[in-house]
Structure formats: C-alpha cells, structure tokens
Design a protein around this motif. Sequence first.
Motif, PDB file in Angstrom:
ATOM      1  N   VAL A  46    -112.851  25.910  46.178  1.00 10.27           N
ATOM      2  CA  VAL A  46    -113.483  24.613  45.929  1.00 10.27           C
ATOM      3  C   VAL A  46    -112.426  23.553  45.637  1.00 10.27           C
ATOM      4  CG1 VAL A  46    -114.987  23.337  44.358  1.00 10.27           C
ATOM      5  CG2 VAL A  46    -115.664  25.605  45.159  1.00 10.27           C
ATOM      6  N   ALA A  47    -111.476  23.869  44.777  1.00 10.94           N
ATOM      7  CA  ALA A  47    -110.431  22.906  44.433  1.00 10.94           C
ATOM      8  C   ALA A  47    -109.638  22.486  45.662  1.00 10.94           C
ATOM      9  CB  ALA A  47    -109.498  23.512  43.381  1.00 10.94           C
ATOM     10  N   ARG A  48    -109.459  23.449  46.569  1.00  8.29           N
ATOM     11  CA  ARG A  48    -108.658  23.183  47.775  1.00  8.29           C
ATOM     12  C   ARG A  48    -109.271  22.092  48.646  1.00  8.29           C
ATOM     13  NH1 ARG A  48    -105.387  21.976  50.472  1.00  8.29           N
ATOM     14  NH2 ARG A  48    -103.910  23.102  51.768  1.00  8.29           N
ATOM     15  N   MET A  49    -110.574  21.848  48.500  1.00 11.27           N
ATOM     16  CA  MET A  49    -111.224  20.795  49.279  1.00 11.27           C
ATOM     17  C   MET A  49    -110.756  19.411  48.859  1.00 11.27           C
ATOM     18  SD  MET A  49    -115.181  21.881  49.776  1.00 11.27           S
ATOM     19  CE  MET A  49    -115.581  21.247  48.168  1.00 11.27           C
ATOM     20  N   TYR A  50    -110.340  19.294  47.603  1.00 15.83           N
ATOM     21  CA  TYR A  50    -110.080  17.976  47.043  1.00 15.83           C
ATOM     22  C   TYR A  50    -108.609  17.598  46.981  1.00 15.83           C
ATOM     23  CZ  TYR A  50    -114.894  18.377  45.346  1.00 15.83           C
ATOM     24  OH  TYR A  50    -116.253  18.524  45.269  1.00 15.83           O
ATOM     25  N   VAL A  51    -107.722  18.594  47.030  1.00 17.49           N
ATOM     26  CA  VAL A  51    -106.307  18.313  46.809  1.00 17.49           C
ATOM     27  C   VAL A  51    -105.482  18.736  48.015  1.00 17.49           C
ATOM     28  CG1 VAL A  51    -106.539  18.484  44.316  1.00 17.49           C
ATOM     29  CG2 VAL A  51    -105.943  20.525  45.632  1.00 17.49           C
ATOM     30  N   SER A  52    -104.215  18.361  48.009  1.00 21.08           N
ATOM     31  CA  SER A  52    -103.394  18.444  49.212  1.00 21.08           C
ATOM     32  C   SER A  52    -102.767  19.797  49.476  1.00 21.08           C
ATOM     33  CB  SER A  52    -102.278  17.393  49.138  1.00 21.08           C
ATOM     34  OG  SER A  52    -101.450  17.643  48.012  1.00 21.08           O
ATOM     35  N   SER A  53    -102.676  20.637  48.461  1.00 19.61           N
ATOM     36  CA  SER A  53    -101.974  21.909  48.667  1.00 19.61           C
ATOM     37  C   SER A  53    -102.567  22.991  47.788  1.00 19.61           C
ATOM     38  CB  SER A  53    -100.486  21.768  48.345  1.00 19.61           C
ATOM     39  OG  SER A  53    -100.299  21.583  46.947  1.00 19.61           O
ATOM     40  N   LYS A  82    -122.020  29.404  35.019  1.00 15.70           N
ATOM     41  CA  LYS A  82    -121.325  29.267  36.297  1.00 15.70           C
ATOM     42  C   LYS A  82    -121.331  27.818  36.763  1.00 15.70           C
ATOM     43  CE  LYS A  82    -121.639  31.297  40.965  1.00 15.70           C
ATOM     44  NZ  LYS A  82    -122.417  32.266  41.763  1.00 15.70           N
ATOM     45  N   THR A  83    -122.499  27.181  36.725  1.00 16.00           N
ATOM     46  CA  THR A  83    -122.600  25.784  37.129  1.00 16.00           C
ATOM     47  C   THR A  83    -121.738  24.907  36.237  1.00 16.00           C
ATOM     48  OG1 THR A  83    -124.819  25.994  38.067  1.00 16.00           O
ATOM     49  CG2 THR A  83    -124.182  23.817  37.290  1.00 16.00           C
ATOM     50  N   TRP A  84    -121.764  25.150  34.944  1.00 19.08           N
ATOM     51  CA  TRP A  84    -120.974  24.362  33.984  1.00 19.08           C
ATOM     52  C   TRP A  84    -119.488  24.490  34.274  1.00 19.08           C
ATOM     53  CZ3 TRP A  84    -117.828  26.073  29.735  1.00 19.08           C
ATOM     54  CH2 TRP A  84    -117.484  25.067  28.819  1.00 19.08           C
ATOM     55  N   ILE A  85    -119.025  25.710  34.539  1.00 22.44           N
ATOM     56  CA  ILE A  85    -117.604  25.926  34.831  1.00 22.44           C
ATOM     57  C   ILE A  85    -117.202  25.168  36.095  1.00 22.44           C
ATOM     58  CG2 ILE A  85    -115.925  27.663  35.599  1.00 22.44           C
ATOM     59  CD1 ILE A  85    -117.343  29.660  33.705  1.00 22.44           C
ATOM     60  N   PHE A  86    -118.032  25.248  37.126  1.00 25.11           N
ATOM     61  CA  PHE A  86    -117.678  24.590  38.382  1.00 25.11           C
ATOM     62  C   PHE A  86    -117.796  23.069  38.294  1.00 25.11           C
ATOM     63  CE2 PHE A  86    -117.565  28.805  40.029  1.00 25.11           C
ATOM     64  CZ  PHE A  86    -116.721  28.737  41.121  1.00 25.11           C
ATOM     65  N   THR A  90    -114.759  20.735  39.452  1.00 23.22           N
ATOM     66  CA  THR A  90    -114.851  19.670  40.454  1.00 23.22           C
ATOM     67  C   THR A  90    -114.481  18.317  39.864  1.00 23.22           C
ATOM     68  OG1 THR A  90    -117.248  19.547  40.051  1.00 23.22           O
ATOM     69  CG2 THR A  90    -116.504  20.832  41.939  1.00 23.22           C
ATOM     70  N   ASN A  91    -114.795  18.082  38.598  1.00 23.06           N
ATOM     71  CA  ASN A  91    -114.392  16.821  37.978  1.00 23.06           C
ATOM     72  C   ASN A  91    -112.873  16.690  37.939  1.00 23.06           C
ATOM     73  OD1 ASN A  91    -116.982  15.858  37.507  1.00 23.06           O
ATOM     74  ND2 ASN A  91    -117.128  16.789  35.477  1.00 23.06           N
ATOM     75  N   ILE A  92    -112.190  17.774  37.570  1.00 24.83           N
ATOM     76  CA  ILE A  92    -110.729  17.758  37.520  1.00 24.83           C
ATOM     77  C   ILE A  92    -110.162  17.631  38.935  1.00 24.83           C
ATOM     78  CG2 ILE A  92    -108.681  19.148  36.987  1.00 24.83           C
ATOM     79  CD1 ILE A  92    -110.340  20.389  34.684  1.00 24.83           C
ATOM     80  N   ALA A  93    -110.739  18.380  39.883  1.00 26.51           N
ATOM     81  CA  ALA A  93    -110.237  18.359  41.259  1.00 26.51           C
ATOM     82  C   ALA A  93    -110.414  16.981  41.886  1.00 26.51           C
ATOM     83  CB  ALA A  93    -110.966  19.415  42.089  1.00 26.51           C
ATOM     84  N   LYS A  94    -111.552  16.351  41.636  1.00 31.59           N
ATOM     85  CA  LYS A  94    -111.786  15.001  42.180  1.00 31.59           C
ATOM     86  C   LYS A  94    -110.765  14.013  41.634  1.00 31.59           C
ATOM     87  CE  LYS A  94    -116.773  15.475  42.875  1.00 31.59           C
ATOM     88  NZ  LYS A  94    -118.112  15.082  42.357  1.00 31.59           N
ATOM     89  N   GLU A 185    -128.860  26.142  45.616  1.00 30.54           N
ATOM     90  CA  GLU A 185    -128.794  25.325  44.406  1.00 30.54           C
ATOM     91  C   GLU A 185    -127.434  25.456  43.730  1.00 30.54           C
ATOM     92  OE1 GLU A 185    -131.364  24.395  40.345  1.00 30.54           O
ATOM     93  OE2 GLU A 185    -131.803  26.193  41.524  1.00 30.54           O
ATOM     94  N   GLU A 186    -126.892  26.662  43.691  1.00 32.50           N
ATOM     95  CA  GLU A 186    -125.582  26.848  43.068  1.00 32.50           C
ATOM     96  C   GLU A 186    -124.510  26.058  43.812  1.00 32.50           C
ATOM     97  OE1 GLU A 186    -125.614  31.260  41.014  1.00 32.50           O
ATOM     98  OE2 GLU A 186    -125.420  31.142  43.193  1.00 32.50           O
ATOM     99  N   VAL A 187    -124.549  26.081  45.138  1.00 31.06           N
ATOM    100  CA  VAL A 187    -123.563  25.341  45.914  1.00 31.06           C
ATOM    101  C   VAL A 187    -123.738  23.839  45.709  1.00 31.06           C
ATOM    102  CG1 VAL A 187    -122.771  24.805  48.248  1.00 31.06           C
ATOM    103  CG2 VAL A 187    -123.286  27.163  47.630  1.00 31.06           C
ATOM    104  N   ARG A 188    -124.975  23.375  45.715  1.00 30.84           N
ATOM    105  CA  ARG A 188    -125.210  21.937  45.508  1.00 30.84           C
ATOM    106  C   ARG A 188    -124.683  21.493  44.152  1.00 30.84           C
ATOM    107  NH1 ARG A 188    -130.533  23.204  46.944  1.00 30.84           N
ATOM    108  NH2 ARG A 188    -131.283  22.383  44.949  1.00 30.84           N
ATOM    109  N   ASN A 189    -124.943  22.279  43.126  1.00 29.86           N
ATOM    110  CA  ASN A 189    -124.491  21.913  41.790  1.00 29.86           C
ATOM    111  C   ASN A 189    -122.975  21.958  41.674  1.00 29.86           C
ATOM    112  OD1 ASN A 189    -127.044  21.455  40.732  1.00 29.86           O
ATOM    113  ND2 ASN A 189    -127.324  23.572  40.079  1.00 29.86           N
ATOM    114  N   ALA A 190    -122.372  22.984  42.250  1.00 28.11           N
ATOM    115  CA  ALA A 190    -120.922  23.137  42.141  1.00 28.11           C
ATOM    116  C   ALA A 190    -120.179  22.033  42.871  1.00 28.11           C
ATOM    117  CB  ALA A 190    -120.498  24.497  42.681  1.00 28.11           C
ATOM    118  N   LEU A 191    -120.696  21.631  44.037  1.00 27.90           N
ATOM    119  CA  LEU A 191    -120.004  20.658  44.874  1.00 27.90           C
ATOM    120  C   LEU A 191    -120.596  19.263  44.793  1.00 27.90           C
ATOM    121  CD1 LEU A 191    -119.449  22.811  48.095  1.00 27.90           C
ATOM    122  CD2 LEU A 191    -118.034  22.640  46.035  1.00 27.90           C
TER     123      LEU A 191
END
Length: 222
Positions: A46-53, A82-86, A90-94, A185-191
């Motif tokens: 998931v993090a890899r979607m937002y950052v360069s490497s 699980k949702t809370w962790i992700f 995603t907030n940090i990755a964004k 739902e898990e994917v929607r919440n995580a991303l």
Amino acid sequence: SASMDAREMSYAPPPGQAAIVEALKRGDERTFSDLVSEYSPSMLRVARMYVSSRAVAEEVVQEAWLGVISGIGRFEGRASLKTWIFRILTNIAKTRGEREGRSVPFSSVGGREGDGDVAVDPDRFLDAGRWAGHWTSAPSRWSELPEEQLVGGETVSVVEKAIAALPDVQRTVITLRDIEGWSSEEVRNALDLSETNQRVILHRARSKVRAALEGYLDGEQT
C-alpha cells in the motif's frame, strides 16, 4: 460522514480483537511482533503506491508501526484494528508522497469512456451476488487443460508477472482482494476509495491479468 457514523455505530469487532488491543496497550511484544509479521507485507504494498521507492515505503511502514504503538491507547474500536492501522499508514504515506511530489489521484481513477484501459469486456465478469467480479466463463480452451497445468508453475508465473506489470493502484487492489482475500470494504477503508473506484480499479486489474492468462493458454494450445 453520516453513513460512516452509522457504519461505525453498528460495527462489531472481530473475535479476539479486544484481547489483541489490550495486549498491545500492555506493551506485549509477542502480540506486536505477530501483527507486524501479519500486516507489514500488505502495508508495504500500500505504501508503495504513494512514494517513489521501496526504501521510502519501508520507512513509511516503520513510521506507521511507531504510530500504532504511540496511539493504541486512543484506539476506541469504532472500526477494526486492521482498518485503524492502515488508516495510520495511508495518512503517513500520503504525506510523504505529497512531499516527494508523487500523488495518486484516486478520485480520477476509473469510469472514463474510451480510455482504452480495459483489456477484457466487462460483460465477462459477474455484477452481483456471491460471485460478483468473477468470470462468467473460463478463459478460452481452459476446459481442455489438465488440472496440473492450471495450477502449475508456469501458469502461476504468468499471473504473477501480469500482476507485477500493473500500475501501482491496480496491482495493490487486486493483490489485496484476490490474493490476500481482503473484503471490498477493507480495501476501500484502507485505501480511502469509493465503492465505484474500487470496483473499476479491480475490474481493470482482473481484466489485464485474464488477458495475459488467455494469451498464454491460447499459445500453449496452438
């Protein structure tokens, strides 16, 4: 939003979650280590979607786990752990992605006519019911193949290569849904995706993987 509030109000935690949360609040290292082992591979994708490497993605994951440790005392259980962790991830990755000048415009993904991004006709996937998203028919000549070829190394390799070649968002969504077994739902919440965008992204990913698999199987039979 009102819908999110209603969903959270009716939320029932999965069995065993309360014990895990309490263990984390006590600083139980084994529980934390087990969670890190279970979720870190998905978090990295998931993090890899937002950052360069990958290196930056690994830093994001590490920072997210620090956020989990420092914030677990404030976890109120209105959504799954699980949702809370992700959400933390995603907030940090964004934030890191924006700092790098790299962002993923989820709101603009999908739904545009004529963008040429769908490799298999949508009619070949079911729209509703238990098998929503699955193929309405097997790939051409599928029935002619021996079972050992369908699950053999070469076929698996074709699928893995097709997934690896997908754009970041599509690769992550299909991996979470079809390989790791996450719910919609898990994917929607995580991303932080709408239902429509998640469905379109998943369809595009599945269609490209199916096209690659059909091409391989057709070539094997000629």
